[in-house]
Write a protein that holds these residues in place. Sequence first.
Motif, PDB file in Angstrom:
ATOM      1  N   VAL A  78       7.104 -37.910  -3.628  1.00 39.42           N
ATOM      2  CA  VAL A  78       5.679 -37.801  -3.946  1.00 39.42           C
ATOM      3  C   VAL A  78       4.995 -39.009  -3.307  1.00 39.42           C
ATOM      4  O   VAL A  78       5.376 -40.157  -3.568  1.00 39.42           O
ATOM      5  CB  VAL A  78       5.455 -37.781  -5.475  1.00 39.42           C
ATOM      6  CG1 VAL A  78       3.973 -37.821  -5.802  1.00 39.42           C
ATOM      7  CG2 VAL A  78       6.106 -36.521  -6.073  1.00 39.42           C
ATOM      8  N   PRO A  79       4.009 -38.799  -2.432  1.00 34.32           N
ATOM      9  CA  PRO A  79       3.523 -39.880  -1.562  1.00 34.32           C
ATOM     10  C   PRO A  79       3.000 -41.125  -2.264  1.00 34.32           C
ATOM     11  O   PRO A  79       3.188 -42.243  -1.774  1.00 34.32           O
ATOM     12  CB  PRO A  79       2.397 -39.205  -0.764  1.00 34.32           C
ATOM     13  CG  PRO A  79       2.732 -37.752  -0.786  1.00 34.32           C
ATOM     14  CD  PRO A  79       3.371 -37.512  -2.115  1.00 34.32           C
ATOM     15  N   THR A  80       2.347 -40.960  -3.395  1.00 32.12           N
ATOM     16  CA  THR A  80       1.702 -42.104  -4.044  1.00 32.12           C
ATOM     17  C   THR A  80       2.639 -42.784  -5.040  1.00 32.12           C
ATOM     18  O   THR A  80       3.133 -42.152  -5.971  1.00 32.12           O
ATOM     19  CB  THR A  80       0.422 -41.662  -4.767  1.00 32.12           C
ATOM     20  OG1 THR A  80      -0.419 -40.974  -3.848  1.00 32.12           O
ATOM     21  CG2 THR A  80      -0.327 -42.870  -5.327  1.00 32.12           C
ATOM     22  N   SER A  81       2.888 -44.077  -4.827  1.00 29.85           N
ATOM     23  CA  SER A  81       3.668 -44.862  -5.776  1.00 29.85           C
ATOM     24  C   SER A  81       2.831 -45.120  -7.027  1.00 29.85           C
ATOM     25  O   SER A  81       1.634 -45.395  -6.935  1.00 29.85           O
ATOM     26  CB  SER A  81       4.069 -46.194  -5.143  1.00 29.85           C
ATOM     27  OG  SER A  81       4.596 -47.082  -6.108  1.00 29.85           O
ATOM     28  N   TYR A  82       3.463 -45.049  -8.195  1.00 30.01           N
ATOM     29  CA  TYR A  82       2.709 -45.241  -9.437  1.00 30.01           C
ATOM     30  C   TYR A  82       3.106 -46.516 -10.184  1.00 30.01           C
ATOM     31  O   TYR A  82       2.498 -46.869 -11.190  1.00 30.01           O
ATOM     32  CB  TYR A  82       2.880 -44.034 -10.355  1.00 30.01           C
ATOM     33  CG  TYR A  82       4.284 -43.854 -10.914  1.00 30.01           C
ATOM     34  CD1 TYR A  82       4.613 -44.327 -12.192  1.00 30.01           C
ATOM     35  CD2 TYR A  82       5.275 -43.215 -10.182  1.00 30.01           C
ATOM     36  CE1 TYR A  82       5.887 -44.170 -12.706  1.00 30.01           C
ATOM     37  CE2 TYR A  82       6.553 -43.053 -10.682  1.00 30.01           C
ATOM     38  CZ  TYR A  82       6.854 -43.529 -11.943  1.00 30.01           C
ATOM     39  OH  TYR A  82       8.115 -43.377 -12.435  1.00 30.01           O
ATOM     40  N   TYR A  83       4.130 -47.227  -9.664  1.00 29.68           N
ATOM     41  CA  TYR A  83       4.595 -48.440 -10.336  1.00 29.68           C
ATOM     42  C   TYR A  83       5.400 -49.247  -9.323  1.00 29.68           C
ATOM     43  O   TYR A  83       5.591 -48.819  -8.175  1.00 29.68           O
ATOM     44  CB  TYR A  83       5.469 -48.062 -11.540  1.00 29.68           C
ATOM     45  CG  TYR A  83       5.604 -49.139 -12.609  1.00 29.68           C
ATOM     46  CD1 TYR A  83       4.501 -49.547 -13.345  1.00 29.68           C
ATOM     47  CD2 TYR A  83       6.841 -49.728 -12.887  1.00 29.68           C
ATOM     48  CE1 TYR A  83       4.619 -50.517 -14.340  1.00 29.68           C
ATOM     49  CE2 TYR A  83       6.972 -50.688 -13.875  1.00 29.68           C
ATOM     50  CZ  TYR A  83       5.850 -51.080 -14.596  1.00 29.68           C
ATOM     51  OH  TYR A  83       5.967 -52.043 -15.578  1.00 29.68           O
ATOM     52  N   SER A  84       5.864 -50.428  -9.703  1.00 25.78           N
ATOM     53  CA  SER A  84       6.721 -51.219  -8.814  1.00 25.78           C
ATOM     54  C   SER A  84       7.775 -51.936  -9.646  1.00 25.78           C
ATOM     55  O   SER A  84       7.574 -52.198 -10.845  1.00 25.78           O
ATOM     56  CB  SER A  84       5.909 -52.241  -8.016  1.00 25.78           C
ATOM     57  OG  SER A  84       5.266 -53.162  -8.874  1.00 25.78           O
ATOM     58  N   VAL A  85       8.903 -52.232  -9.012  1.00 26.14           N
ATOM     59  CA  VAL A  85      10.005 -52.911  -9.679  1.00 26.14           C
ATOM     60  C   VAL A  85      10.316 -54.195  -8.908  1.00 26.14           C
ATOM     61  O   VAL A  85      10.355 -54.203  -7.684  1.00 26.14           O
ATOM     62  CB  VAL A  85      11.252 -52.002  -9.774  1.00 26.14           C
ATOM     63  CG1 VAL A  85      11.702 -51.500  -8.423  1.00 26.14           C
ATOM     64  CG2 VAL A  85      12.390 -52.718 -10.481  1.00 26.14           C
ATOM     65  N   LYS A  86      10.520 -55.270  -9.644  1.00 27.84           N
ATOM     66  CA  LYS A  86      10.856 -56.562  -9.060  1.00 27.84           C
ATOM     67  C   LYS A  86      12.357 -56.793  -9.187  1.00 27.84           C
ATOM     68  O   LYS A  86      12.911 -56.712 -10.287  1.00 27.84           O
ATOM     69  CB  LYS A  86      10.086 -57.682  -9.771  1.00 27.84           C
ATOM     70  CG  LYS A  86      10.421 -59.085  -9.295  1.00 27.84           C
ATOM     71  CD  LYS A  86       9.646 -60.113 -10.125  1.00 27.84           C
ATOM     72  CE  LYS A  86      10.083 -61.542  -9.813  1.00 27.84           C
ATOM     73  NZ  LYS A  86       9.403 -62.526 -10.687  1.00 27.84           N
ATOM     74  N   ILE A 200      -1.590 -38.220 -10.002  1.00 28.14           N
ATOM     75  CA  ILE A 200      -1.483 -39.685  -9.934  1.00 28.14           C
ATOM     76  C   ILE A 200      -2.767 -40.285  -9.367  1.00 28.14           C
ATOM     77  O   ILE A 200      -3.333 -41.243  -9.919  1.00 28.14           O
ATOM     78  CB  ILE A 200      -0.275 -40.107  -9.073  1.00 28.14           C
ATOM     79  CG1 ILE A 200       1.035 -39.724  -9.760  1.00 28.14           C
ATOM     80  CG2 ILE A 200      -0.308 -41.616  -8.807  1.00 28.14           C
ATOM     81  CD1 ILE A 200       2.271 -39.923  -8.906  1.00 28.14           C
ATOM     82  N   ASN A 201      -3.245 -39.727  -8.256  1.00 25.45           N
ATOM     83  CA  ASN A 201      -4.451 -40.266  -7.616  1.00 25.45           C
ATOM     84  C   ASN A 201      -5.690 -40.100  -8.493  1.00 25.45           C
ATOM     85  O   ASN A 201      -6.547 -40.990  -8.554  1.00 25.45           O
ATOM     86  CB  ASN A 201      -4.655 -39.590  -6.252  1.00 25.45           C
ATOM     87  CG  ASN A 201      -3.736 -40.173  -5.192  1.00 25.45           C
ATOM     88  OD1 ASN A 201      -3.910 -41.306  -4.760  1.00 25.45           O
ATOM     89  ND2 ASN A 201      -2.761 -39.397  -4.774  1.00 25.45           N
ATOM     90  N   LYS A 202      -5.756 -38.982  -9.184  1.00 21.80           N
ATOM     91  CA  LYS A 202      -6.885 -38.747 -10.097  1.00 21.80           C
ATOM     92  C   LYS A 202      -6.901 -39.780 -11.215  1.00 21.80           C
ATOM     93  O   LYS A 202      -7.955 -40.366 -11.541  1.00 21.80           O
ATOM     94  CB  LYS A 202      -6.787 -37.335 -10.676  1.00 21.80           C
ATOM     95  CG  LYS A 202      -7.809 -37.028 -11.768  1.00 21.80           C
ATOM     96  CD  LYS A 202      -7.517 -35.675 -12.401  1.00 21.80           C
ATOM     97  CE  LYS A 202      -8.392 -35.437 -13.625  1.00 21.80           C
ATOM     98  NZ  LYS A 202      -8.048 -34.164 -14.312  1.00 21.80           N
ATOM     99  N   LEU A 203      -5.739 -40.038 -11.815  1.00 23.01           N
ATOM    100  CA  LEU A 203      -5.657 -40.992 -12.923  1.00 23.01           C
ATOM    101  C   LEU A 203      -5.871 -42.423 -12.447  1.00 23.01           C
ATOM    102  O   LEU A 203      -6.423 -43.253 -13.175  1.00 23.01           O
ATOM    103  CB  LEU A 203      -4.305 -40.857 -13.628  1.00 23.01           C
ATOM    104  CG  LEU A 203      -4.079 -39.539 -14.367  1.00 23.01           C
ATOM    105  CD1 LEU A 203      -2.654 -39.445 -14.882  1.00 23.01           C
ATOM    106  CD2 LEU A 203      -5.072 -39.384 -15.515  1.00 23.01           C
ATOM    107  N   MET A 204      -5.442 -42.727 -11.233  1.00 26.54           N
ATOM    108  CA  MET A 204      -5.698 -44.054 -10.680  1.00 26.54           C
ATOM    109  C   MET A 204      -7.191 -44.263 -10.425  1.00 26.54           C
ATOM    110  O   MET A 204      -7.744 -45.322 -10.722  1.00 26.54           O
ATOM    111  CB  MET A 204      -4.909 -44.249  -9.381  1.00 26.54           C
ATOM    112  CG  MET A 204      -3.436 -44.501  -9.586  1.00 26.54           C
ATOM    113  SD  MET A 204      -2.574 -44.780  -8.018  1.00 26.54           S
ATOM    114  CE  MET A 204      -0.984 -45.375  -8.619  1.00 26.54           C
TER     115      MET A 204
END
Length: 221
Positions: A78-86, A200-204
Amino acid sequence: MSQQTVAEGYHFVGVEGSSIQNIGKLVFQQLCIEQQLNCDVEMLPAPRAERSMVASQAVGEVMRVWSYGEEHPTFIRVPTSYYSVKTAVYVRTGSDINVQTSADLKGLTIGVLEGVKHSQNLAIEAKSVIKASTPEQLVNLLTRKRVDAIVSSYVDGKATIAAMNADKIVELSAVTDTHPVYIYIHPNHAELAPIIDNTINKLMASGEMNNIILEAESNSF
């Protein structure tokens, strides 16, 4: 979206034993509620989650890094990332290990969680790698001096160390890496990718994604 798509059940998987993955599960479930998708999420050990996708037993995975898609090019990211991990490196206090970059891991024996791609990617320069099945086993490898250092997500590492009272383990703050994470879809259900991406894009755009993530974090840590 058709009534058939709404009514059909979709089986997704995530990686068990991880606070980060629990966040992904909760966020994903909110995405499904937003689109009235009938989804369930089963949390499995990372290798089993991966095998379930390969065997077409799962419609998708709720959280994986970019390189997961490179290893499985048939899976739809899914093209849009919704989070990130360190990703972080942890060592025993007083070990005198001086690591400034991932290249400095070359002479070390490193512990990682089996099937967790971002950790394995950072440890690729290591002399040798020992894989653990759970975060607790990973911390034990370090406290028992089976490995020189361990690589874990920052959040899971901190949470496990605190839960185990392993106060003689510290993070090497110089060696961290941040990775965006994505939802992956099995090609048999390619129609879901644009539906989830649009959500995802709508909620962002509305700012609601921040609220969903904050609530998920508060329920996971």
